[in-house]
Design a protein around this motif. Structure first.
Motif, PDB file in Angstrom:
ATOM      1  N   THR A   1      12.682  26.278  12.281  1.00  0.00           N
ATOM      2  CA  THR A   1      12.060  25.007  12.315  1.00  0.00           C
ATOM      3  C   THR A   1      11.230  25.144  10.654  1.00  0.00           C
ATOM      4  OG1 THR A   1      11.770  24.917  14.534  1.00  0.00           O
ATOM      5  CG2 THR A   1      10.228  23.481  13.196  1.00  0.00           C
ATOM      6  N   VAL A   2      11.381  24.225  10.194  1.00  0.00           N
ATOM      7  CA  VAL A   2      10.797  23.940   8.571  1.00  0.00           C
ATOM      8  C   VAL A   2       9.877  22.841   8.993  1.00  0.00           C
ATOM      9  CG1 VAL A   2      11.291  23.373   6.280  1.00  0.00           C
ATOM     10  CG2 VAL A   2      12.940  24.734   7.559  1.00  0.00           C
ATOM     11  N   THR A   3       8.539  23.239   8.301  1.00  0.00           N
ATOM     12  CA  THR A   3       7.424  22.393   8.396  1.00  0.00           C
ATOM     13  C   THR A   3       6.839  22.101   7.143  1.00  0.00           C
ATOM     14  OG1 THR A   3       7.032  23.156  10.574  1.00  0.00           O
ATOM     15  CG2 THR A   3       5.131  21.749   9.589  1.00  0.00           C
ATOM     16  N   ILE A   4       6.383  21.046   6.698  1.00  0.00           N
ATOM     17  CA  ILE A   4       5.795  20.639   5.620  1.00  0.00           C
ATOM     18  C   ILE A   4       4.389  20.117   5.695  1.00  0.00           C
ATOM     19  CG2 ILE A   4       6.860  18.291   5.239  1.00  0.00           C
ATOM     20  CD1 ILE A   4       7.067  18.862   1.965  1.00  0.00           C
ATOM     21  N   GLU A   5       3.495  20.594   4.884  1.00  0.00           N
ATOM     22  CA  GLU A   5       2.048  20.086   5.007  1.00  0.00           C
ATOM     23  C   GLU A   5       1.869  19.471   3.733  1.00  0.00           C
ATOM     24  OE1 GLU A   5      -0.179  23.102   6.584  1.00  0.00           O
ATOM     25  OE2 GLU A   5       0.591  23.156   8.474  1.00  0.00           O
ATOM     26  N   PHE A   6       1.022  18.523   3.815  1.00  0.00           N
ATOM     27  CA  PHE A   6       0.450  18.005   2.174  1.00  0.00           C
ATOM     28  C   PHE A   6      -0.980  17.302   2.373  1.00  0.00           C
ATOM     29  CE2 PHE A   6       3.180  15.034   4.843  1.00  0.00           C
ATOM     30  CZ  PHE A   6       2.212  13.718   4.772  1.00  0.00           C
TER      31      PHE A   6
ATOM     32  N   SER B   1       5.082  17.659  -5.764  1.00  0.00           N
ATOM     33  CA  SER B   1       6.525  16.717  -5.959  1.00  0.00           C
ATOM     34  C   SER B   1       6.816  16.173  -7.336  1.00  0.00           C
ATOM     35  CB  SER B   1       6.355  15.745  -4.856  1.00  0.00           C
ATOM     36  OG  SER B   1       4.967  14.821  -5.297  1.00  0.00           O
ATOM     37  N   GLY B   2       5.781  16.340  -8.145  1.00  0.00           N
ATOM     38  CA  GLY B   2       5.715  16.095  -9.641  1.00  0.00           C
ATOM     39  C   GLY B   2       5.999  14.338  -9.631  1.00  0.00           C
ATOM     40  N   ALA B   3       6.473  14.070 -10.921  1.00  0.00           N
ATOM     41  CA  ALA B   3       6.476  12.549 -11.273  1.00  0.00           C
ATOM     42  C   ALA B   3       7.482  11.929 -10.485  1.00  0.00           C
ATOM     43  CB  ALA B   3       6.911  12.450 -12.924  1.00  0.00           C
ATOM     44  N   THR B   4       8.825  12.607 -10.059  1.00  0.00           N
ATOM     45  CA  THR B   4       9.664  11.842  -9.407  1.00  0.00           C
ATOM     46  C   THR B   4       9.513  11.810  -8.091  1.00  0.00           C
ATOM     47  OG1 THR B   4      11.049  13.705  -9.160  1.00  0.00           O
ATOM     48  CG2 THR B   4      11.415  12.546 -11.049  1.00  0.00           C
ATOM     49  N   GLY B   5       8.545  12.871  -7.425  1.00  0.00           N
ATOM     50  CA  GLY B   5       8.464  12.737  -5.887  1.00  0.00           C
ATOM     51  C   GLY B   5       9.526  13.754  -5.303  1.00  0.00           C
ATOM     52  N   TYR B   6      10.555  14.262  -5.922  1.00  0.00           N
ATOM     53  CA  TYR B   6      11.633  14.976  -5.424  1.00  0.00           C
ATOM     54  C   TYR B   6      11.597  16.345  -5.792  1.00  0.00           C
ATOM     55  CZ  TYR B   6      16.329  15.898  -3.673  1.00  0.00           C
ATOM     56  OH  TYR B   6      17.288  16.549  -3.300  1.00  0.00           O
ATOM     57  N   GLN B   7      11.762  17.204  -5.037  1.00  0.00           N
ATOM     58  CA  GLN B   7      11.936  18.587  -5.384  1.00  0.00           C
ATOM     59  C   GLN B   7      13.083  19.338  -4.433  1.00  0.00           C
ATOM     60  OE1 GLN B   7      10.372  20.492  -7.917  1.00  0.00           O
ATOM     61  NE2 GLN B   7       9.361  19.024  -8.341  1.00  0.00           N
TER      62      GLN B   7
ATOM     63  N   ALA C   1       4.669  10.682  -5.408  1.00  0.00           N
ATOM     64  CA  ALA C   1       4.648  11.546  -6.691  1.00  0.00           C
ATOM     65  C   ALA C   1       3.486  12.403  -6.668  1.00  0.00           C
ATOM     66  CB  ALA C   1       4.751  10.581  -7.713  1.00  0.00           C
ATOM     67  N   ASP C   2       3.488  13.474  -7.473  1.00  0.00           N
ATOM     68  CA  ASP C   2       2.657  14.193  -7.667  1.00  0.00           C
ATOM     69  C   ASP C   2       1.512  14.695  -6.539  1.00  0.00           C
ATOM     70  OD1 ASP C   2       1.160  15.828  -9.676  1.00  0.00           O
ATOM     71  OD2 ASP C   2      -0.500  14.426  -9.913  1.00  0.00           O
TER      72      ASP C   2
ATOM     73  N   SER D   1       0.771  -1.181   0.091  1.00  0.00           N
ATOM     74  CA  SER D   1      -0.206   0.111   0.049  1.00  0.00           C
ATOM     75  C   SER D   1       0.873   1.294   0.155  1.00  0.00           C
ATOM     76  CB  SER D   1      -1.049   0.061   1.291  1.00  0.00           C
ATOM     77  OG  SER D   1      -1.617  -1.260   1.127  1.00  0.00           O
ATOM     78  N   ILE D   2       0.498   2.129  -0.848  1.00  0.00           N
ATOM     79  CA  ILE D   2       1.193   3.478  -0.999  1.00  0.00           C
ATOM     80  C   ILE D   2       0.577   4.612  -0.507  1.00  0.00           C
ATOM     81  CG2 ILE D   2       2.636   5.189  -2.418  1.00  0.00           C
ATOM     82  CD1 ILE D   2       3.205   2.808  -4.326  1.00  0.00           C
ATOM     83  N   VAL D   3       0.890   5.178   0.579  1.00  0.00           N
ATOM     84  CA  VAL D   3       0.099   6.132   1.110  1.00  0.00           C
ATOM     85  C   VAL D   3       0.967   7.528   0.735  1.00  0.00           C
ATOM     86  CG1 VAL D   3      -0.539   4.737   2.967  1.00  0.00           C
ATOM     87  CG2 VAL D   3       1.560   6.146   3.329  1.00  0.00           C
ATOM     88  N   ASP D   4      -0.073   8.736   0.920  1.00  0.00           N
ATOM     89  CA  ASP D   4       0.714  10.146   0.564  1.00  0.00           C
ATOM     90  C   ASP D   4       1.572  10.436   1.867  1.00  0.00           C
ATOM     91  OD1 ASP D   4      -0.580  10.405  -1.773  1.00  0.00           O
ATOM     92  OD2 ASP D   4      -2.269  11.630  -0.907  1.00  0.00           O
ATOM     93  N   GLY D   5       2.739  10.986   1.516  1.00  0.00           N
ATOM     94  CA  GLY D   5       3.483  11.260   2.441  1.00  0.00           C
ATOM     95  C   GLY D   5       4.727  12.072   2.130  1.00  0.00           C
TER      96      GLY D   5
END
Length: 131
Positions: A126-131, A96-102, A40-41, A4-8
């Motif tokens: 402190t750097v925070t990411i929300e998705f 994050s695009g097709a590769t998932g990396y930015q 990805a994406d 299972s792949i989850v968003d993260g």
């Protein structure tokens, strides 16, 4: 077998290092980065707080030996006009695009007036990411 792949997302950073300051007054610019690895994406938003040594909305680095401070700022654009903050208008959005990396550059600017005590100055943001 199943998977299972989850968003993260995960993030890592490269420091904005201003180096050695020699002189009486001026401005130094330096760059760092925020590396984002997500599913990805995936849309994301990155926030940066004002650091451990802020005074109001001003970011400051502290010299722990002398308890002296130097003001600096972090920006999301090479023109040094868009402050990168945790406020709505200072957050940086991306995908994050097709590769998932930015990799997102961080532009730092240090202004010194010639009155700073010699020594090492630093701050933690402190750097925070929300998705």
């Amino acid at each position: 077998m199943a998977v299972s792949i989850v968003d993260g997302c995960t993030i890592s950073t490269a420091d904005v290092a201003f180096g050695l300051v020699i002189g009486t007054a001026g401005t130094i610019q330096a760059t760092g980065a925020v590396d984002v690895q997500c599913t990805a994406d995936l849309d994301f938003v990155i926030k940066m707080d004002r650091g451990l040594n802020n005074l109001g909305r001003n970011r400051r680095m502290r010299n722990p030996t002398s308890n002296a401070y130097m003001r600096y700022e972090l920006y999301s654009d090479p023109g040094y006009t868009s402050r990168w903050t945790d406020r709505r208008n200072g957050q940086v959005s991306g995908n994050s695009g097709a590769t998932g990396y930015q990799t997102l550059p961080v532009y730092g600017e240090l202004t010194f007036d010639g009155t700073a005590v010699s020594g090492r100055y630093e701050d933690t943001v402190t750097v925070t990411i929300e998705f």
